[in-house]
Motif scaffolding. Structure first.
Motif, mmCIF file in Angstrom:
data_model
loop_
_atom_site.group_PDB
_atom_site.id
_atom_site.type_symbol
_atom_site.label_atom_id
_atom_site.label_comp_id
_atom_site.label_asym_id
_atom_site.label_seq_id
_atom_site.Cartn_x
_atom_site.Cartn_y
_atom_site.Cartn_z
ATOM 1 N N PRO A 22 -14.123 23.419 -39.497
ATOM 2 C CA PRO A 22 -13.346 23.232 -38.268
ATOM 3 C C PRO A 22 -11.849 23.302 -38.569
ATOM 4 C CG PRO A 22 -15.054 21.555 -38.475
ATOM 5 C CD PRO A 22 -15.011 22.300 -39.782
ATOM 6 N N VAL A 23 -11.071 23.711 -37.603
ATOM 7 C CA VAL A 23 -9.628 23.846 -37.805
ATOM 8 C C VAL A 23 -9.010 22.553 -38.316
ATOM 9 C CG1 VAL A 23 -7.440 24.298 -36.625
ATOM 10 C CG2 VAL A 23 -9.461 25.644 -36.052
ATOM 11 N N ALA A 24 -9.497 21.421 -37.827
ATOM 12 C CA ALA A 24 -8.910 20.135 -38.219
ATOM 13 C C ALA A 24 -9.055 19.860 -39.710
ATOM 14 C CB ALA A 24 -9.561 19.002 -37.420
ATOM 15 N N TYR A 25 -10.037 20.527 -40.379
ATOM 16 C CA TYR A 25 -10.265 20.268 -41.793
ATOM 17 C C TYR A 25 -9.845 21.434 -42.693
ATOM 18 C CZ TYR A 25 -12.737 15.994 -40.626
ATOM 19 O OH TYR A 25 -13.044 14.738 -40.172
ATOM 20 N N GLN A 26 -9.257 22.457 -42.130
ATOM 21 C CA GLN A 26 -8.811 23.575 -42.950
ATOM 22 C C GLN A 26 -7.493 23.233 -43.640
ATOM 23 O OE1 GLN A 26 -8.680 27.193 -40.677
ATOM 24 N NE2 GLN A 26 -10.728 26.868 -39.795
ATOM 25 N N ALA A 27 -7.423 23.468 -44.939
ATOM 26 C CA ALA A 27 -6.220 23.171 -45.702
ATOM 27 C C ALA A 27 -5.060 24.041 -45.249
ATOM 28 C CB ALA A 27 -6.488 23.401 -47.192
ATOM 29 N N GLY A 28 -3.888 23.478 -45.292
ATOM 30 C CA GLY A 28 -2.684 24.229 -45.000
ATOM 31 C C GLY A 28 -2.355 24.366 -43.538
ATOM 32 N N ALA A 70 1.232 17.547 -42.753
ATOM 33 C CA ALA A 70 0.737 16.180 -42.667
ATOM 34 C C ALA A 70 -0.745 16.061 -43.006
ATOM 35 C CB ALA A 70 0.980 15.626 -41.261
ATOM 36 N N VAL A 71 -1.403 17.205 -43.271
ATOM 37 C CA VAL A 71 -2.822 17.193 -43.623
ATOM 38 C C VAL A 71 -3.007 17.970 -44.922
ATOM 39 C CG1 VAL A 71 -5.172 17.641 -42.823
ATOM 40 C CG2 VAL A 71 -3.374 17.158 -41.161
ATOM 41 N N PRO A 72 -2.709 17.344 -46.066
ATOM 42 C CA PRO A 72 -2.881 18.039 -47.348
ATOM 43 C C PRO A 72 -4.357 18.282 -47.656
ATOM 44 C CG PRO A 72 -2.308 15.727 -47.686
ATOM 45 C CD PRO A 72 -2.166 15.986 -46.222
ATOM 46 N N PRO A 73 -4.655 19.198 -48.557
ATOM 47 C CA PRO A 73 -6.055 19.555 -48.841
ATOM 48 C C PRO A 73 -6.923 18.391 -49.302
ATOM 49 C CG PRO A 73 -4.549 21.182 -49.767
ATOM 50 C CD PRO A 73 -3.697 20.064 -49.282
ATOM 51 N N TRP A 74 -6.321 17.388 -49.960
ATOM 52 C CA TRP A 74 -7.117 16.279 -50.486
ATOM 53 C C TRP A 74 -7.405 15.192 -49.452
ATOM 54 C CZ3 TRP A 74 -3.901 12.299 -49.560
ATOM 55 C CH2 TRP A 74 -2.524 12.485 -49.684
ATOM 56 N N LEU A 75 -6.796 15.246 -48.287
ATOM 57 C CA LEU A 75 -6.957 14.182 -47.289
ATOM 58 C C LEU A 75 -8.295 14.297 -46.571
ATOM 59 C CD1 LEU A 75 -5.696 11.797 -45.682
ATOM 60 C CD2 LEU A 75 -4.894 13.507 -44.042
ATOM 61 N N LEU A 82 4.336 6.847 -51.776
ATOM 62 C CA LEU A 82 3.426 6.446 -50.709
ATOM 63 C C LEU A 82 2.662 7.605 -50.081
ATOM 64 C CD1 LEU A 82 5.648 3.765 -48.950
ATOM 65 C CD2 LEU A 82 3.671 3.359 -50.416
ATOM 66 N N LEU A 83 3.210 8.825 -50.111
ATOM 67 C CA LEU A 83 2.544 9.960 -49.479
ATOM 68 C C LEU A 83 1.699 10.795 -50.443
ATOM 69 C CD1 LEU A 83 5.224 11.313 -46.974
ATOM 70 C CD2 LEU A 83 3.350 9.699 -46.574
ATOM 71 N N LYS A 84 1.714 10.440 -51.711
ATOM 72 C CA LYS A 84 0.891 11.211 -52.647
ATOM 73 C C LYS A 84 -0.563 10.734 -52.612
ATOM 74 C CE LYS A 84 1.574 8.423 -56.836
ATOM 75 N NZ LYS A 84 2.071 8.427 -58.226
ATOM 76 N N TRP A 85 -1.426 11.521 -53.199
ATOM 77 C CA TRP A 85 -2.850 11.218 -53.273
ATOM 78 C C TRP A 85 -3.055 9.870 -53.966
ATOM 79 C CZ3 TRP A 85 -6.755 15.439 -55.345
ATOM 80 C CH2 TRP A 85 -8.065 15.011 -55.103
ATOM 81 N N ALA A 86 -3.816 8.979 -53.333
ATOM 82 C CA ALA A 86 -4.030 7.641 -53.883
ATOM 83 C C ALA A 86 -4.777 7.712 -55.215
ATOM 84 C CB ALA A 86 -4.815 6.787 -52.894
ATOM 85 N N TYR A 92 -7.153 9.700 -49.528
ATOM 86 C CA TYR A 92 -6.105 9.340 -48.576
ATOM 87 C C TYR A 92 -4.837 8.988 -49.351
ATOM 88 C CZ TYR A 92 -8.651 4.944 -49.518
ATOM 89 O OH TYR A 92 -9.327 3.918 -50.103
ATOM 90 N N PRO A 93 -3.725 8.762 -48.679
ATOM 91 C CA PRO A 93 -2.459 8.543 -49.393
ATOM 92 C C PRO A 93 -2.326 7.132 -49.954
ATOM 93 C CG PRO A 93 -2.087 8.473 -47.031
ATOM 94 C CD PRO A 93 -3.519 8.878 -47.214
#
Length: 489
Positions: free
Chosen positions: A10-16, A20-25, A108-112, A135-136
Motif C-alpha cells: 500500500p502507498v502508506a507503507y512504500q519507502a520514500g 516523515a516515513v523512513p523505510p524502517w518505520l 530522537l528521530l533516528k531508528w530506536a 520506530y524512532p
C-alpha cells in the motif's frame, strides 16, 4: 519499453513516500508503543493522583495527590536531561549506563536502538541481535519515561501524610538517578542481569520490587505519621478510589502489552495474562476478607487487584494462561497474609509506618511474581522475548532449575541496592532539610502545607471555622472502628 510492475505494498507503507516515513518505520508498532506509553502515563496522571487523593484521610487529600503529580513532572525533565541514557544507553559499568541528554533531533528521530542488548554465545557468536524496534528513539524515550515516573509515584505511597514536601522534591531526582537507573540498566538496558538471563518482562523487579523496598526504607528514615493519623486513617472517598484503581487496571494493558516493543503476538499474550491474574487475585483477596473479617472490603479488593497486576508483570508474556491463574491465586493470598497477619504481629512492621502498605502490594508481590516467572516461563514464549533463547521455567526441566536461582539472585540485588542507596539519599537530604513535617503541619494537614483543601465546604454548606469545628471531625464522623484492609490502610 514495458511498464514497471505495480508495487504490491500500500502507498502508506512504500519507502520514500515521505521524509516523515523512513523505510524502517512500522506505523503499527509506533502507534501501539505511543498508545502504551499514554496508557501507562494515565495510570499515574490522573490514575494514582486520584487514588492517592481519595484513599487517604480527608486532611491529606491535596498533599497526597500533589506528591504524585510533582513526581511525574520532575521525572520527565530528569529523564530526558540525563537519566534515559543512564538506563538504556552505552555501558559505563556492568550495572549502569553513561549519562547524557536525550533532547536533540538527530538522536530522537533516528531508528530506536538499545546499544548494549546484543547477546553473545560463549563462543563469541551472536545469539540475539541488538534490540532495534521499528520506530524512532523519541517513542522509546517517552515509553520508558512513564515507567520511571510511576515507580517514584508508587514509592510515594509509603510516605504519604507526613513527608516534608520540600524533602520529597529533592528525593525524586536523587532516587531516580542513583537507584532506578541502576535497576533499569541492569535488567533491561543490557546490564549484567540482562545478559545473565534474569527475567523481568515488564518491571516486577525494576519497578515494583524497587519501589516497595525503597518506600519501606524511606518510611523508616522519615518516621511515622502522627499518632492520631496512625490510629485512624479512613479513606475520604471510596468511590474515587475505585475510579483511580480502574485507571490503574486498564492502563496495565500498556504497561505489560508495550514491553515486547512491538504490536506482536507476545504483546497480546501479555495483555490477556495481565487481566487473568488481576481478576483472580482480586477474587481471592476478597474471599479471604469475607472468610476472616465477615465482609468484603472495597479497599481490600483494590489491594488484591494491585497485587495481581504486580505479580504477573515480570512474566506477563512468558507464562501460559493457566500459570497466570496460579499466580493470581498466590498474589491474592501471600501478600494478604503478610499484610493482614504478619504485619500485625511483627514489631518491625509496626514500627515502620508504610502508609499504603506498598511493601506488601509491590515488594512482596513483585518478588513473588519474579520467582514464579522463573518457575512457569514457557520455553516457546521465552524465545519470542528473551535474549537467551534457551531460557525456560523450572516446571519445564532442563535449565529451568537454574532460572529460579537467577530470579532469586536478581531480586536480592534489587533489594540490597535499594536498601543502601535509599538510606544514603535520606540521610543526605536530612542534613539539608527535615524529612518529616513539623508537628503543627501534621496536626492540620493540607491547609498548613499547601494553603488549600480538597473539600471547600464543611457540613451543610458551612465553611470550615477552627473555632467551631473540631480539627479531627473526620475521625468522629465514623464512630465504629474499621476492620480488615481499611484499617491497615
Amino acid at each position: 519499453m514495458a511498464a514497471a510492475p505495480p508495487n504490491p505494498l500500500p502507498v502508506a507503507y512504500q519507502a520514500g513516500t515521505s521524509l516523515a516515513v523512513p523505510p524502517w518505520l512500522n506505523k503499527g508498532d509506533n502507534a501501539w508503543q505511543m498508545i502504551s506509553a499514554t496508557l501507562v502515563g494515565l495510570q499515574s496522571v490522573p490514575g494514582l493522583v486520584i487514588l492517592y487523593g481519595s484513599i487517604v484521610k480527608k486532611k491529606w487529600a491535596v498533599n497526597s495527590a500533589f506528591m504524585a503529580l510533582y513526581a511525574f513532572a520532575a521525572v520527565v525533565i530528569c529523564w530526558v536531561t540525563w537519566a534515559y541514557k543512564m538506563s538504556f544507553g552505552h555501558k559505563l559499568l556492568p550495572f549502569w549506563g553513561k549519562a547524557g541528554p536525550a533532547l536533540g533531533q538527530k538522536f530522537l528521530l533516528k531508528w530506536a536502538t538499545l546499544p548494549e542488548t546484543t547477546q553473545f554465545y560463549g563462543s563469541g557468536e551472536v545469539e540475539t541481535p541488538m534490540a532495534t524496534p521499528y520506530y524512532p528513539m523519541a517513542t522509546m524515550v517517552w515509553f520508558q519515561c512513564v515507567f520511571a515516573a510511576i515507580t517514584l509515584i508508587i514509592l510515594a505511597g509509603s510516605l504519604l501524610a507526613r513527608m516534608n514536601i520540600k524533602a520529597w522534591m529533592m528525593f525524586v531526582p536523587l532516587w531516580l538517578t542513583f537507584s532506578y537507573t541502576v535497576g533499569a540498566f541492569s535488567l533491561w538496558g543490557g546490564g549484567f542481569l540482562f545478559h545473565w538471563g534474569v527475567m523481568d518482562y515488564s518491571g516486577g523487579y525494576v519497578i515494583h520490587l524497587s519501589s516497595g523496598i525503597a518506600g519501606f526504607t524511606a518510611a523508616y528514615w522519615v518516621g511515622p505519621r502522627s499518632r492520631k493519623d496512625r490510629e485512624r486513617f479512613p479513606p475520604n472517598n471510596v468511590i474515587l478510589t475505585l475510579a483511580g484503581a480502574g485507571l490503574l487496571w486498564m492502563g496495565w494493558a500498556g504497561f505489560n502489552g508495550g514491553d515486547p516493543y512491538a504490536a506482536n503476538i507476545d504483546s497480546s499474550m501479555a495483555v490477556l495474562n495481565t487481566n487473568i491474574c488481576a481478576a483472580t487475585s482480586l477474587l481471592v483477596w476478597t474471599g479471604l476478607d469475607v472468610i476472616f473479617f465477615k465482609k468484603p472490603s472495597v479497599i481490600g479488593a483494590v489491594q488484591g487487584m494491585i497485587t495481581g497486576l504486580v505479580c504477573i508483570t515480570p512474566g506477563a508474556g512468558l507464562v501460559q494462561g493457566w500459570a497466570a491463574i496460579i499466580m493470581g491465586i498466590l498474589s491474592g493470598s501471600v501478600p494478604w497474609f503478610t499484610m493482614m497477619i504478619v504485619h500485625k504481629k511483627t514489631k518491625l512492621f509496626q514500627k515502620i509506618d508504610d502508609t499504603l502498605g506498598v511493601f506488601h502490594t509491590h515488594a512482596v508481590a513483585g518478588l513473588l511474581g519474579g520467582i514464579l516467572t522463573g518457575l512457569f516461563a514457557e520455553p516457546e514464549l521465552c524465545k519470542l522475548f528473551l535474549p537467551i533463547t534457551s531460557s525456560r521455567g523450572g516446571v519445564y526441566g532442563g535449565s529451568g532449575g537454574k532460572q529460579i536461582l537467577k530470579q532469586i539472585v536478581g531480586g536480592l540485588f534489587i533489594i540490597g541496592w535499594n536498601l543502601v542507596v535509599t538510606s544514603v539519599i535520606c540521610v543526605v537530604i536530612n542534613l539539608v532539610i527535615p524529612l518529616r513535617m513539623p508537628d503543627e503541619e501534621l496536626l492540620i494537614g493540607d491547609d498548613a502545607v499547601h494553603g488549600e483543601e480538597a473539600y471547600g465546604l464543611w457540613g451543610d454548606g458551612e465553611k470550615y471555622d477552627p473555632t467551631k469545628h473540631d480539627i479531627y471531625s473526620d475521625d468522629t464522623l465514623h464512630p465504629r472502628p474499621s476492620s480488615g484492609a481499611t484499617q491497615v490502610v
